[in-house]
Design an enzyme around this catalytic site. Structure first.
Site, mmCIF file in Angstrom:
data_model
loop_
_atom_site.group_PDB
_atom_site.id
_atom_site.type_symbol
_atom_site.label_atom_id
_atom_site.label_comp_id
_atom_site.label_asym_id
_atom_site.label_seq_id
_atom_site.Cartn_x
_atom_site.Cartn_y
_atom_site.Cartn_z
ATOM 1 N N SER A 9 38.487 33.706 35.551
ATOM 2 C CA SER A 9 38.353 34.733 36.370
ATOM 3 C C SER A 9 37.043 35.426 36.261
ATOM 4 O O SER A 9 36.608 36.009 35.250
ATOM 5 C CB SER A 9 39.538 35.590 36.129
ATOM 6 N N HIS A 34 38.117 31.395 39.907
ATOM 7 C CA HIS A 34 39.189 32.330 40.100
ATOM 8 C C HIS A 34 38.632 33.738 40.648
ATOM 9 O O HIS A 34 37.830 34.183 39.867
ATOM 10 C CB HIS A 34 40.281 32.719 39.139
ATOM 11 N N ASP A 36 39.045 37.369 42.224
ATOM 12 C CA ASP A 36 39.850 38.535 42.512
ATOM 13 C C ASP A 36 39.153 39.635 43.475
ATOM 14 O O ASP A 36 38.325 40.380 42.975
ATOM 15 C CB ASP A 36 40.135 39.098 40.906
ATOM 16 N N MET A 38 39.963 43.046 45.349
ATOM 17 C CA MET A 38 40.924 44.022 45.281
ATOM 18 C C MET A 38 40.332 45.297 46.100
ATOM 19 O O MET A 38 39.128 45.393 45.977
ATOM 20 C CB MET A 38 40.816 44.728 43.879
ATOM 21 N N HIS A 67 41.946 35.168 45.320
ATOM 22 C CA HIS A 67 43.333 35.941 44.861
ATOM 23 C C HIS A 67 43.184 37.156 45.716
ATOM 24 O O HIS A 67 42.464 38.192 45.189
ATOM 25 C CB HIS A 67 43.409 35.943 43.327
ATOM 26 N N MET A 69 44.378 40.595 46.541
ATOM 27 C CA MET A 69 44.993 41.802 46.147
ATOM 28 C C MET A 69 44.639 43.109 47.066
ATOM 29 O O MET A 69 44.186 43.842 46.928
ATOM 30 C CB MET A 69 44.872 42.235 44.650
ATOM 31 N N MET A 138 52.008 36.331 38.753
ATOM 32 C CA MET A 138 51.428 37.379 38.105
ATOM 33 C C MET A 138 51.934 37.781 36.638
ATOM 34 O O MET A 138 53.220 38.131 36.444
ATOM 35 C CB MET A 138 51.281 38.796 38.853
ATOM 36 N N GLY A 143 45.572 44.304 39.199
ATOM 37 C CA GLY A 143 44.475 45.603 39.459
ATOM 38 C C GLY A 143 43.458 45.435 38.299
ATOM 39 O O GLY A 143 42.139 45.951 38.512
ATOM 40 N N PHE A 144 43.723 45.057 36.887
ATOM 41 C CA PHE A 144 42.756 45.002 35.869
ATOM 42 C C PHE A 144 42.890 43.710 35.195
ATOM 43 O O PHE A 144 43.805 43.016 34.959
ATOM 44 C CB PHE A 144 43.117 46.046 35.173
ATOM 45 N N GLY A 145 41.523 43.464 34.681
ATOM 46 C CA GLY A 145 41.428 42.433 33.499
ATOM 47 C C GLY A 145 42.142 42.892 32.401
ATOM 48 O O GLY A 145 41.879 44.167 32.032
ATOM 49 N N GLY A 146 42.131 41.994 31.344
ATOM 50 C CA GLY A 146 42.203 42.454 29.878
ATOM 51 C C GLY A 146 43.551 43.344 29.401
ATOM 52 O O GLY A 146 43.749 43.830 28.504
ATOM 53 N N ASP A 176 48.630 34.091 35.994
ATOM 54 C CA ASP A 176 47.365 35.059 36.071
ATOM 55 C C ASP A 176 47.673 36.208 35.369
ATOM 56 O O ASP A 176 48.565 37.070 35.550
ATOM 57 C CB ASP A 176 47.169 35.240 37.601
ATOM 58 N N GLY A 177 46.919 36.624 34.198
ATOM 59 C CA GLY A 177 46.896 37.767 33.499
ATOM 60 C C GLY A 177 47.270 37.556 31.982
ATOM 61 O O GLY A 177 48.392 37.144 31.737
ATOM 62 N N GLY A 178 46.436 37.942 31.144
ATOM 63 C CA GLY A 178 46.678 37.887 29.866
ATOM 64 C C GLY A 178 46.760 36.577 29.105
ATOM 65 O O GLY A 178 47.442 36.344 27.988
ATOM 66 N N GLY A 198 40.297 35.252 32.295
ATOM 67 C CA GLY A 198 39.278 36.106 32.451
ATOM 68 C C GLY A 198 38.748 36.869 31.012
ATOM 69 O O GLY A 198 37.864 36.074 30.490
ATOM 70 N N SER A 199 39.233 37.779 30.662
ATOM 71 C CA SER A 199 38.638 38.107 29.248
ATOM 72 C C SER A 199 38.801 37.299 28.195
ATOM 73 O O SER A 199 37.841 37.400 27.191
ATOM 74 C CB SER A 199 39.405 39.669 28.813
HETATM 75 C C1 DX5 Z 1 44.445 40.971 37.439
HETATM 76 C C2 DX5 Z 1 43.624 39.539 38.177
HETATM 77 C C3 DX5 Z 1 43.361 38.755 37.149
HETATM 78 C C4 DX5 Z 1 42.495 39.167 35.924
HETATM 79 C C5 DX5 Z 1 42.930 38.313 34.711
HETATM 80 O O1 DX5 Z 1 44.623 41.602 38.548
HETATM 81 O O2 DX5 Z 1 44.300 39.056 39.263
HETATM 82 O O3 DX5 Z 1 42.767 37.462 37.600
HETATM 83 O O4 DX5 Z 1 41.187 38.847 36.148
HETATM 84 O O5 DX5 Z 1 42.195 38.813 33.698
HETATM 85 P P1 DX5 Z 1 42.693 38.522 32.082
HETATM 86 O O6 DX5 Z 1 42.653 37.221 32.008
HETATM 87 O O7 DX5 Z 1 41.762 39.248 31.474
HETATM 88 O O8 DX5 Z 1 43.892 38.963 31.927
HETATM 89 ZN ZN ZN Z 2 43.827 37.047 39.919
#
Ligand code: DX5
Ligand code: ZN
Length: 219
Positions: A9, A34, A36, A38, A67, A69, A138, A143-146, A176-178, A198-199
């Site tokens: 991401s 990927h 994102d 928003m 993606h 959002m 999801m 909304g946020f990474g990490g 997607d996420g974590g 992502g992170s």
């Molecule tokens: C969250 C995004 C994800 C995000 C994932 O809203 O859709 O794609 O970038 O980031 P990590 O892998 O850090 O959870």
């Molecule tokens: Zn995403």
């Protein structure tokens, strides 16, 4: 052996050195980018938009998995197609006429994806699954990474896999996420085809090595 795709991401990349991170992904074992998007309305955050996608598209040598959002995504389907997006994913919760939206995405030559928030039940896709190229499950609230991975995701993936098999649908399952090396294998075993990270990737010392490890873990 199953080939799970890894989609880093870009939200977690270094925006001041974006070309460097794009090249890193190009040269790595990653499969997709990927992206994102928003809007600050559907989710409580604003990321990046068209000019950044245009710049990424110029350098990326792998498919762009975008993606959205955003509310009312139909407004921008043609624009994303024009920017070279390959997979366009809209949120189930943001589409009043999901079937129409999916057809509109495909009419522009893109693959059509549907993302589900953590509270949205898999069974709601029973009547559309055959029209969906990718379901993005999801595993955090968007909304946020990490953020921390939500454990209930595993059973959603199993339910989704069953639905896909039952309906003989061509749909890929994306998480997607974590995503980390702690849950990647279990997700693949439950039926995941694509892992977004992502992170975990960009926050590591050696992102290319991290991508390689995730890929190997899921074999
Ligand atoms: C969250 C995004 C994800 C995000 C994932 O809203 O859709 O794609 O970038 O980031 P990590 O892998 O850090 O959870
Ligand atoms: Zn995403």
């Amino acid at each position: 052996m199953k080939d799970v795709r890894i989609a880093p991401s870009i939200l977690a990349a270094d925006f001041a050195n974006l070309q460097q991170d794009i090249d890193l992904v190009n040269q790595s074992q990653a499969d997709w980018f990927h992206l994102d998007i928003m809007d600050g309305v559907f989710v409580p955050n604003i990321s990046f938009g068209m000019p950044v996608i245009k710049a990424i598209s110029k350098h990326a040598t792998k498919p762009l998995d975008t993606h959205l959002m955003i509310v009312d995504p139909d407004r921008y389907i043609k624009t994303f197609a024009g920017l070279g997006v390959n997979y366009l994913t809209v949120h189930y919760e943001a589409c009043t006429h999901l079937h129409r939206t999916l057809q509109a995405i495909k009419a522009e030559g893109m693959k059509a994806g549907v993302a589900l928030n953590p509270h949205t039940n898999i069974a709601l896709l029973e009547d559309t699954i055959q029209d969906i190229d990718l379901v993005c499950v999801m595993s955090v609230n968007p909304g946020f990474g990490g953020q921390k991975f939500i454990e209930n995701t595993y059973s959603k993936v199993v339910n989704l896999k069953n639905l896909i098999l039952q309906k003989n649908a061509p749909t890929l399952i994306e998480i997607d996420g974590g995503v980390t090396d702690q849950n990647a294998k279990k997700l693949a075993d439950c039926g995941a085809d694509v892992l977004v990270a992502g992170s975990f990737v960009f926050g590591s010392k050696n992102p290319a090595e991290t991508i390689k490890n995730l890929k190997e873990l899921t074999h």
